[in-house]
Write a protein that holds these residues in place. Structure first.
Motif, PDB file in Angstrom:
ATOM      1  N   GLU A 157       0.866  -0.901   0.039  1.00  0.00           N
ATOM      2  CA  GLU A 157       0.208   0.334   0.146  1.00  0.00           C
ATOM      3  C   GLU A 157       0.967   0.937  -0.398  1.00  0.00           C
ATOM      4  O   GLU A 157       0.485   2.588  -0.997  1.00  0.00           O
ATOM      5  CB  GLU A 157      -1.164  -0.317   1.347  1.00  0.00           C
ATOM      6  CG  GLU A 157      -2.316  -0.780   1.185  1.00  0.00           C
ATOM      7  CD  GLU A 157      -2.756  -0.764   2.431  1.00  0.00           C
ATOM      8  OE1 GLU A 157      -4.507  -0.851   2.173  1.00  0.00           O
ATOM      9  OE2 GLU A 157      -3.276  -0.729   3.389  1.00  0.00           O
ATOM     10  N   GLU A 158       1.706   0.983   0.714  1.00  0.00           N
ATOM     11  CA  GLU A 158       3.202   2.531   0.682  1.00  0.00           C
ATOM     12  C   GLU A 158       3.632   2.254  -0.672  1.00  0.00           C
ATOM     13  O   GLU A 158       3.659   3.979  -0.909  1.00  0.00           O
ATOM     14  CB  GLU A 158       3.778   2.752   2.005  1.00  0.00           C
ATOM     15  CG  GLU A 158       3.521   2.004   3.493  1.00  0.00           C
ATOM     16  CD  GLU A 158       4.815   1.435   4.470  1.00  0.00           C
ATOM     17  OE1 GLU A 158       5.492   1.587   3.551  1.00  0.00           O
ATOM     18  OE2 GLU A 158       4.503   2.109   5.322  1.00  0.00           O
ATOM     19  N   LEU A 159       3.642   1.766  -1.008  1.00  0.00           N
ATOM     20  CA  LEU A 159       4.568   1.895  -3.102  1.00  0.00           C
ATOM     21  C   LEU A 159       3.346   2.341  -3.650  1.00  0.00           C
ATOM     22  O   LEU A 159       3.936   3.275  -4.481  1.00  0.00           O
ATOM     23  CB  LEU A 159       4.916   1.079  -3.189  1.00  0.00           C
ATOM     24  CG  LEU A 159       5.855  -0.122  -4.783  1.00  0.00           C
ATOM     25  CD1 LEU A 159       7.351   1.118  -4.541  1.00  0.00           C
ATOM     26  CD2 LEU A 159       6.276  -1.153  -4.552  1.00  0.00           C
ATOM     27  N   GLN A 160       2.277   1.989  -3.418  1.00  0.00           N
ATOM     28  CA  GLN A 160       1.145   1.976  -4.364  1.00  0.00           C
ATOM     29  C   GLN A 160       0.462   3.700  -4.128  1.00  0.00           C
ATOM     30  O   GLN A 160       0.674   4.354  -5.512  1.00  0.00           O
ATOM     31  CB  GLN A 160      -0.443   1.733  -4.335  1.00  0.00           C
ATOM     32  CG  GLN A 160      -0.643   1.421  -5.739  1.00  0.00           C
ATOM     33  CD  GLN A 160      -1.634   2.234  -6.813  1.00  0.00           C
ATOM     34  OE1 GLN A 160      -1.862   3.097  -5.371  1.00  0.00           O
ATOM     35  NE2 GLN A 160      -1.676   2.244  -7.319  1.00  0.00           N
ATOM     36  N   GLY A 161       0.514   4.120  -2.789  1.00  0.00           N
ATOM     37  CA  GLY A 161       0.719   5.941  -2.522  1.00  0.00           C
ATOM     38  C   GLY A 161       1.253   6.381  -3.134  1.00  0.00           C
ATOM     39  O   GLY A 161       1.510   7.608  -3.633  1.00  0.00           O
ATOM     40  N   ARG A 162       3.169   6.555  -3.261  1.00  0.00           N
ATOM     41  CA  ARG A 162       4.213   6.909  -3.667  1.00  0.00           C
ATOM     42  C   ARG A 162       4.129   6.678  -5.236  1.00  0.00           C
ATOM     43  O   ARG A 162       4.533   7.797  -5.943  1.00  0.00           O
ATOM     44  CB  ARG A 162       6.095   6.467  -3.074  1.00  0.00           C
ATOM     45  CG  ARG A 162       5.821   6.510  -1.733  1.00  0.00           C
ATOM     46  CD  ARG A 162       7.502   6.244  -1.102  1.00  0.00           C
ATOM     47  NE  ARG A 162       7.648   4.530  -1.801  1.00  0.00           N
ATOM     48  CZ  ARG A 162       7.400   3.259  -0.662  1.00  0.00           C
ATOM     49  NH1 ARG A 162       6.938   3.882   0.388  1.00  0.00           N
ATOM     50  NH2 ARG A 162       8.057   3.280  -1.268  1.00  0.00           N
ATOM     51  N   HIS A 163       3.684   5.181  -5.413  1.00  0.00           N
ATOM     52  CA  HIS A 163       3.473   5.849  -7.446  1.00  0.00           C
ATOM     53  C   HIS A 163       2.060   5.514  -7.602  1.00  0.00           C
ATOM     54  O   HIS A 163       2.063   4.124  -8.218  1.00  0.00           O
ATOM     55  CB  HIS A 163       5.233   4.857  -8.030  1.00  0.00           C
ATOM     56  CG  HIS A 163       5.870   4.860  -7.277  1.00  0.00           C
ATOM     57  ND1 HIS A 163       7.019   5.592  -7.716  1.00  0.00           N
ATOM     58  CD2 HIS A 163       6.630   4.232  -6.419  1.00  0.00           C
ATOM     59  CE1 HIS A 163       7.669   6.176  -7.128  1.00  0.00           C
ATOM     60  NE2 HIS A 163       8.284   5.060  -5.549  1.00  0.00           N
ATOM     61  N   PRO A 164       1.093   5.678  -7.463  1.00  0.00           N
ATOM     62  CA  PRO A 164      -0.087   5.256  -7.893  1.00  0.00           C
ATOM     63  C   PRO A 164      -0.330   5.111  -9.321  1.00  0.00           C
ATOM     64  O   PRO A 164      -1.418   4.646  -9.686  1.00  0.00           O
ATOM     65  CB  PRO A 164      -0.816   6.728  -7.439  1.00  0.00           C
ATOM     66  CG  PRO A 164      -0.445   7.972  -7.195  1.00  0.00           C
ATOM     67  CD  PRO A 164       1.526   7.778  -7.295  1.00  0.00           C
ATOM     68  N   GLU A 165       0.531   5.768 -10.555  1.00  0.00           N
ATOM     69  CA  GLU A 165       0.198   5.281 -11.710  1.00  0.00           C
ATOM     70  C   GLU A 165       1.256   4.480 -12.539  1.00  0.00           C
ATOM     71  O   GLU A 165       1.021   3.878 -13.539  1.00  0.00           O
ATOM     72  CB  GLU A 165      -0.110   6.825 -12.977  1.00  0.00           C
ATOM     73  CG  GLU A 165      -0.777   7.821 -11.990  1.00  0.00           C
ATOM     74  CD  GLU A 165      -2.661   7.730 -12.000  1.00  0.00           C
ATOM     75  OE1 GLU A 165      -2.594   6.478 -13.195  1.00  0.00           O
ATOM     76  OE2 GLU A 165      -3.203   8.108 -11.411  1.00  0.00           O
ATOM     77  N   GLU A 166       2.385   3.660 -11.772  1.00  0.00           N
ATOM     78  CA  GLU A 166       2.251   3.124 -12.394  1.00  0.00           C
ATOM     79  C   GLU A 166       3.120   1.824 -12.162  1.00  0.00           C
ATOM     80  O   GLU A 166       3.672   0.901 -12.421  1.00  0.00           O
ATOM     81  CB  GLU A 166       4.702   3.788 -11.918  1.00  0.00           C
ATOM     82  CG  GLU A 166       4.472   5.468 -11.937  1.00  0.00           C
ATOM     83  CD  GLU A 166       5.664   6.329 -11.545  1.00  0.00           C
ATOM     84  OE1 GLU A 166       6.735   5.631 -11.800  1.00  0.00           O
ATOM     85  OE2 GLU A 166       5.682   6.547 -10.617  1.00  0.00           O
ATOM     86  N   PHE A 167       2.012   1.720 -11.207  1.00  0.00           N
ATOM     87  CA  PHE A 167       1.673  -0.113 -11.175  1.00  0.00           C
ATOM     88  C   PHE A 167       0.603  -0.676  -9.952  1.00  0.00           C
ATOM     89  O   PHE A 167      -0.162   0.256 -10.207  1.00  0.00           O
ATOM     90  CB  PHE A 167       3.201  -0.424 -10.591  1.00  0.00           C
ATOM     91  CG  PHE A 167       2.572  -0.807  -8.740  1.00  0.00           C
ATOM     92  CD1 PHE A 167       2.404  -2.114  -7.854  1.00  0.00           C
ATOM     93  CD2 PHE A 167       3.224   0.660  -7.941  1.00  0.00           C
ATOM     94  CE1 PHE A 167       2.198  -1.837  -6.529  1.00  0.00           C
ATOM     95  CE2 PHE A 167       1.973  -0.130  -6.229  1.00  0.00           C
ATOM     96  CZ  PHE A 167       1.947  -0.851  -5.957  1.00  0.00           C
TER      97      PHE A 167
END
Length: 251
Positions: A157-167
Motif C-alpha cells: 500500500e505504501e508503494l502504491q501511494g508513492r507511485h499511484p499511476e506506475e504499478f
C-alpha cells in the motif's frame, strides 16, 4: 335534339375527373392501412475489457481467484506488449502456473520478471520506481505485481501511494483493501465501485493452459531487454577535475 347532343359530351368530360376521384376514395376505404414500422430495440451487450490496471490494488478471493490471477497475468503479457512488465514471485508462479524451479529464470523474458520471493519482488519494484522518478524516465512499462500479499500488505500500500499511476497489483490471500470474490464459474461479486471496473464473468483458465501460454509469451520476448534498463553512471573522463585532483603529480 341537336343542342342536347352537343351538351352531353361536355357534361361527360366534366364528370370524368370527378368519377376518378370518387372511385379512388371508395377504393382507399377498402384498403387496410400499412402496419407501422417495427421499432428497433437497442441491444446493450458491451462489457468492459479485462484490464489488469483498472484497479490499482485488487484483492481476489473465492474458488476462481487463482484462475483470475492467471487471466490477468496473461492479458498483460499477450495484449499489453511492451507497455507492461509482470512481476510474479516464484512461489506464486509455481502455485498459479506450475513452474519448476528452473523454469523461466529471471533472464528469460522481456516483459516477465520472476524473483525468488515477494520481498525480492518488492525490493526490485521500489528500486525501479525510485530510479524512474529520480531520472525523470517517461514511457516505461507499468509494473504489474501478481502475488499473495502475505505479511507485506502495508509495504504494498505504501508503494502504491508513492507511485499511484506506475504499478498495479493483483493480490491473493488475505487483503484488507478492495477485494472481489470470484467463484469457480468465473462470476464476480464485488462492491459497486469495484464491480464497475470488472466484467460480470471472467474466463476460466487451467494451470496447464496458463503454463503453456506463459512459456509462449516469454519466448516471444526473449530477444528483448528483460527489464527497463537503468541509467548507469558514466565514469569521469581523464580531463575530469575529480581525476585531476586525485592523480599523483609526476616527479
Amino acid at each position: 335534339m341537336l343542342l342536347l347532343g352537343l351538351l352531353l359530351p361536355a357534361v361527360a368530360a366534366i364528370g370524368y375527373p370527378m368519377r376518378r376521384r370518387i372511385y379512388a376514395m371508395a377504393g382507399a376505404s377498402f384498403i387496410s392501412p400499412l402496419p407501422p414500422p417495427a421499432e428497433r430495440k437497442a441491444s446493450f451487450t458491451y462489457r468492459p475489457a479485462i484490464d489488469p490496471f483498472a484497479v490499482p490494488l485488487l484483492g481476489l478471493s473465492g474458488g476462481g481467484a487463482s484462475a483470475t490471477a492467471r487471466v490477468f497475468t496473461l492479458i498483460a503479457l499477450e495484449e499489453l506488449g511492451n507497455t507492461a512488465l509482470v512481476v510474479i514471485p516464484r512461489p506464486d508462479a509455481t502455485v498459479l502456473f506450475g513452474l519448476a524451479e528452473d523454469d523461466l529464470l529471471d533472464e528469460t523474458g522481456a516483459n516477465l520478471f520472476i524473483p525468488g520471493n515477494l520481498d525480492a519482488a518488492l525490493a526490485y519494484m521500489e528500486t525501479e520506481l525510485a530510479i524512474r522518478r529520480n531520472t525523470g524516465t517517461t514511457g516505461a512499462p507499468r509494473l504489474l505485481l501478481v502475488a499473495d500479499g502475505g505479511t507485506e500488505t502495508d509495504r504494498i500500500e505504501e508503494l502504491q501511494g508513492r507511485h499511484p499511476e506506475e504499478f498495479a497489483a493483483v493480490l491473493l490471500g488475505d487483503w484488507p483493501g478492495e477485494s472481489a470474490s470470484v467463484d469457480e464459474d468465473g462470476l464476480v461479486q464485488a462492491p459497486p465501485a469495484l464491480a464497475a471496473a470488472l466484467p460480470e464473468r471472467l474466463p476460466a483458465m487451467s494451470r496447464t493452459e496458463a503454463r503453456d501460454r506463459l512459456n509462449a509469451a516469454a519466448q516471444r520476448h526473449q530477444h528483448r531487454p528483460r527489464r527497463p534498463r537503468r541509467r548507469q553512471p558514466q565514469p569521469p573522463s581523464p580531463q575530469s577535475p575529480i581525476l585531476s585532483a586525485q592523480a599523483p603529480h609526476s616527479p
